[in-house]
Motif scaffolding. Structure first.
Motif, PDB file in Angstrom:
ATOM      1  N   PHE A   1      -5.809   6.102  -1.561  1.00  0.00           N
ATOM      2  CA  PHE A   1      -5.046   4.900  -1.907  1.00  0.00           C
ATOM      3  C   PHE A   1      -4.063   5.174  -3.051  1.00  0.00           C
ATOM      4  CE2 PHE A   1      -9.025   3.511  -0.041  1.00  0.00           C
ATOM      5  CZ  PHE A   1      -8.618   2.531   0.858  1.00  0.00           C
ATOM      6  N   GLY A   2      -4.403   6.131  -3.889  1.00  0.00           N
ATOM      7  CA  GLY A   2      -3.574   6.391  -5.065  1.00  0.00           C
ATOM      8  C   GLY A   2      -2.755   7.658  -5.018  1.00  0.00           C
TER       9      GLY A   2
ATOM     10  N   GLY B   1      -1.290   6.409  -8.298  1.00  0.00           N
ATOM     11  CA  GLY B   1      -2.225   6.124  -9.388  1.00  0.00           C
ATOM     12  C   GLY B   1      -1.615   6.412 -10.753  1.00  0.00           C
TER      13      GLY B   1
ATOM     14  N   CYS C   1     -11.064  -0.231  -8.178  1.00  0.00           N
ATOM     15  CA  CYS C   1     -10.253   0.277  -7.076  1.00  0.00           C
ATOM     16  C   CYS C   1     -11.137   0.916  -6.005  1.00  0.00           C
ATOM     17  CB  CYS C   1      -9.213   1.257  -7.599  1.00  0.00           C
ATOM     18  SG  CYS C   1      -7.957   0.453  -8.626  1.00  0.00           S
TER      19      CYS C   1
ATOM     20  N   ASP D   1       0.730   3.660 -11.525  1.00  0.00           N
ATOM     21  CA  ASP D   1      -0.022   2.501 -12.019  1.00  0.00           C
ATOM     22  C   ASP D   1      -0.241   2.616 -13.525  1.00  0.00           C
ATOM     23  OD1 ASP D   1      -0.231   1.635  -9.381  1.00  0.00           O
ATOM     24  OD2 ASP D   1      -2.285   2.376  -9.132  1.00  0.00           O
TER      25      ASP D   1
ATOM     26  N   ARG E   1       0.872  -1.182   0.000  1.00  0.00           N
ATOM     27  CA  ARG E   1       0.000   0.000   0.000  1.00  0.00           C
ATOM     28  C   ARG E   1       0.907   1.230   0.000  1.00  0.00           C
ATOM     29  NH1 ARG E   1      -4.254   0.628   4.858  1.00  0.00           N
ATOM     30  NH2 ARG E   1      -5.501  -0.897   3.689  1.00  0.00           N
TER      31      ARG E   1
ATOM     32  N   CYS F   1      -6.800  -4.319  -7.248  1.00  0.00           N
ATOM     33  CA  CYS F   1      -7.603  -3.793  -8.368  1.00  0.00           C
ATOM     34  C   CYS F   1      -6.785  -3.448  -9.602  1.00  0.00           C
ATOM     35  CB  CYS F   1      -8.352  -2.533  -7.910  1.00  0.00           C
ATOM     36  SG  CYS F   1      -7.243  -1.146  -7.497  1.00  0.00           S
TER      37      CYS F   1
ATOM     38  N   TYR G   1      -6.597   2.143 -12.093  1.00  0.00           N
ATOM     39  CA  TYR G   1      -5.498   2.753 -11.340  1.00  0.00           C
ATOM     40  C   TYR G   1      -6.012   3.195  -9.981  1.00  0.00           C
ATOM     41  CZ  TYR G   1      -7.576   7.123 -13.130  1.00  0.00           C
ATOM     42  OH  TYR G   1      -8.437   8.147 -13.446  1.00  0.00           O
ATOM     43  N   ARG G   2      -5.108   3.201  -8.987  1.00  0.00           N
ATOM     44  CA  ARG G   2      -5.509   3.531  -7.619  1.00  0.00           C
ATOM     45  C   ARG G   2      -6.017   4.969  -7.518  1.00  0.00           C
ATOM     46  NH1 ARG G   2      -0.112   1.484  -4.633  1.00  0.00           N
ATOM     47  NH2 ARG G   2       0.656   1.646  -6.773  1.00  0.00           N
TER      48      ARG G   2
ATOM     49  N   GLU H   1      -8.862  -3.314  -2.787  1.00  0.00           N
ATOM     50  CA  GLU H   1      -7.518  -2.767  -2.992  1.00  0.00           C
ATOM     51  C   GLU H   1      -6.777  -3.548  -4.066  1.00  0.00           C
ATOM     52  OE1 GLU H   1      -4.673  -0.790   0.094  1.00  0.00           O
ATOM     53  OE2 GLU H   1      -5.893  -2.252   1.194  1.00  0.00           O
TER      54      GLU H   1
END
Length: 503
Positions: free
Chosen positions: A159-160, A180, A80, A183, A57, A100, A154-155, A98
């Motif tokens: 989270f991103g 993100g 996500c 990602d 994470r 994703c 994408y996050r 998560e």
């Protein structure tokens, strides 16, 4: 009997042959897709990176684990982590998680030797919502035009895009946030390594997106991780070059630390120990919205400065925005759209610059206020991106202005053009589409498909789309029931907004 046996053998061979064409080997394992009635084969839910959970994470995306055997790629992976923020989002994905980092591929290719152009589409949703499974982004229609089409998860949000002093300290690049965007770049690396197996040409990849997806396109064009992976770019409504510049790392770290303190998890260890659902729930607090930042790594410097210096990817760009990106009430509130009320609103917004604003946004008050709201939100940033790229890239730049409302709506609102451009009107059952809508969708999709294939939207049977130019008097295409090439009539808007951006 012999004849029946031959027929059985023949049909078995055909079945095996059809089955074989849907199985593709990637660097991490074999996937088996589903061939649609159109002849396009869809591969859904392919992991392009490891699940960003636990210690991963808020880490850069890591390589996906290899698998044995053949993975069924017949359904979308999880979307996500996100709150239900936008009523127009329809998901076909397998829940929220998560875990994703999946992508979806639609290909018309019958063999790996075809070397077709590739489109990678990033969804919108304010970097806080969205998913590659949304019907408006479905890739089958574009794939039927001879383009290997992908959507990428994408996050999102915390989270991103969380930046935090501890995250910066543990990073070898002394940066945090923008996971993100990392990602998306990892997905482009996946495309580089694997898309040939799906019949795509890794040297002919166009990236595209709307809203936050368009912001993402402008970001990947200056992201060192995406260098050399992009052959063309399409942006629908939005860029990082707008009135709200990405926050610098130090400010973003402070915002992240304040958020962490506020949810009772001030240390990185505590933050990583939080269940994903709890972290998601904490985003309901006022002001908890995380966005792309100028981290010094993924976005090395000010996007405006980088584009001005010609440090972006030197590729053809097609971009534009819609006529009703904003609403006049965002300027006037509940006041009637009168000259007096507009002047008062401008005074409140711009103080001693109110006169200049009034001059730039003149004419019908309701229309002028709508255009001002649109520019403040997303129009100016998109114009700035187009203008900068036309000025410094040395590559063709194409500009559009989209003005067709959906049936029953007053104007062309934010995001309404997506399903037209991607050829997905039939997947949206909410509206009673008219023949003119389908005709515009065909035209717009043809423009986009031509651009993806050649870097130029023009082609047989289409009104000529002139190239854009920097500065006043740019040429552009107005997309509507009757599309036409026009000369920009809104230069005064952007001269005024430029003066505000420099203040």
């Amino acid at each position: 009997m012999k004849k029946a046996g031959l027929l059985f053998l023949s049909s078995s061979l055909l079945a095996c042959s059809a089955h074989a064409t849907t199985r593709v080997s990637t660097a991490t394992g074999a996937v088996e897709g589903v061939t649609e009635a159109s002849g396009v084969t869809a591969y859904k839910g392919i992991p392009y990176a490891a699940a960003p959970v636990g210690k991963l994470r808020w880490q850069a995306p890591q390589p996906a684990a290899k698998w044995k055997g053949t993975r069924k790629a017949d359904h979308f992976g999880a979307r996500c982590m996100q709150l239900p923020l936008f009523s127009d989002m329809v998901f076909r994905s397998d829940g929220v998680s998560e875990d994703c980092l999946f992508l979806n591929v639609w290909t018309p290719a019958k063999s790996a030797r075809e070397k077709l152009p590739v489109l990678v589409y990033f969804y919108g949703g304010g970097f806080a919502a969205g998913d590659g499974s949304e019907p408006r982004y479905d890739g089958e229609s574009m794939a039927a035009k001879g383009i290997v089409t992908l959507t990428v998860n994408y996050r999102l949000n915390v989270f991103g895009f969380l930046a935090h002093p501890e995250l910066t300290r543990e990073s070898p690049h002394h940066a945090s946030g923008n996971y993100g965007l990392m990602d998306q770049a990892a997905a482009l690396q996946w495309v580089k390594k694997n898309i040939a197996a799906f019949g795509g040409d890794p040297s002919r990849v166009t990236i595209a997106g709307e809203s936050a997806g368009s912001f993402s396109v402008s970001a990947q064009m200056i992201n060192p991780q995406a260098k050399g992976l992009i052959a063309g770019a399409i942006g629908e409504s939005g860029s990082l070059l707008g009135l709200m510049a990405p926050a610098p790392l130090a400010a973003a770290e402070q915002a992240g630390a304040t958020f962490a303190q506020g949810i009772g998890a001030p240390t990185l260890k505590e933050l990583r120990a939080l269940p994903a659902d709890k972290l998601l729930d904490d985003l309901k607090k006022p002001g908890a919205w995380f966005f792309a930042i100028q981290d010094g790594y993924v976005i090395p410097k000010s996007p405006v400065a980088m584009y001005a210096a010609g440090e972006q990817a030197k590729v053809p760009l097609l971009a534009g925005w819609n006529s009703y990106e904003g609403h006049y009430k965002q300027i006037l509130g509940d006041a009637e759209p009168t000259g007096e009320n507009f002047a008062a609103a401008l005074q409140k917004l711009y103080g001693d610059q109110a006169g200049a604003a009034q001059q730039a946004y003149s004419g019908d008050v309701k229309q002028a206020a709508t255009e001002l709201a649109s520019d403040r939100f997303i129009g100016y940033g998109t114009w700035k991106w187009i203008d900068s790229h036309a000025r410094t890239s040395g590559k063709p730049t194409w500009r559009y202005y989209y003005t067709r409302p959906r049936p029953g709506q007053e104007g062309a609102n934010h995001s309404v053009e997506i399903e037209y451009a991607m050829g997905n009107l039939p997947l949206n059952k909410v509206y009673a589409w008219a023949a003119e809508d389908y005709a515009l969708s065909k035209q717009m999709q043809d423009y986009f498909a031509n651009f993806i294939k050649t870097g130029n939207p023009n082609g047989a049977g289409l009104p000529e789309w002139p190239q854009a130019s920097a500065g006043a008097g740019s040429r552009l295409m107005q997309l509507d029931a009757t599309s036409k090439a026009i000369t920009a009539t809104d230069d005064a808007h952007y001269q005024f907004q430029e003066s505000q951006a420099k203040r």
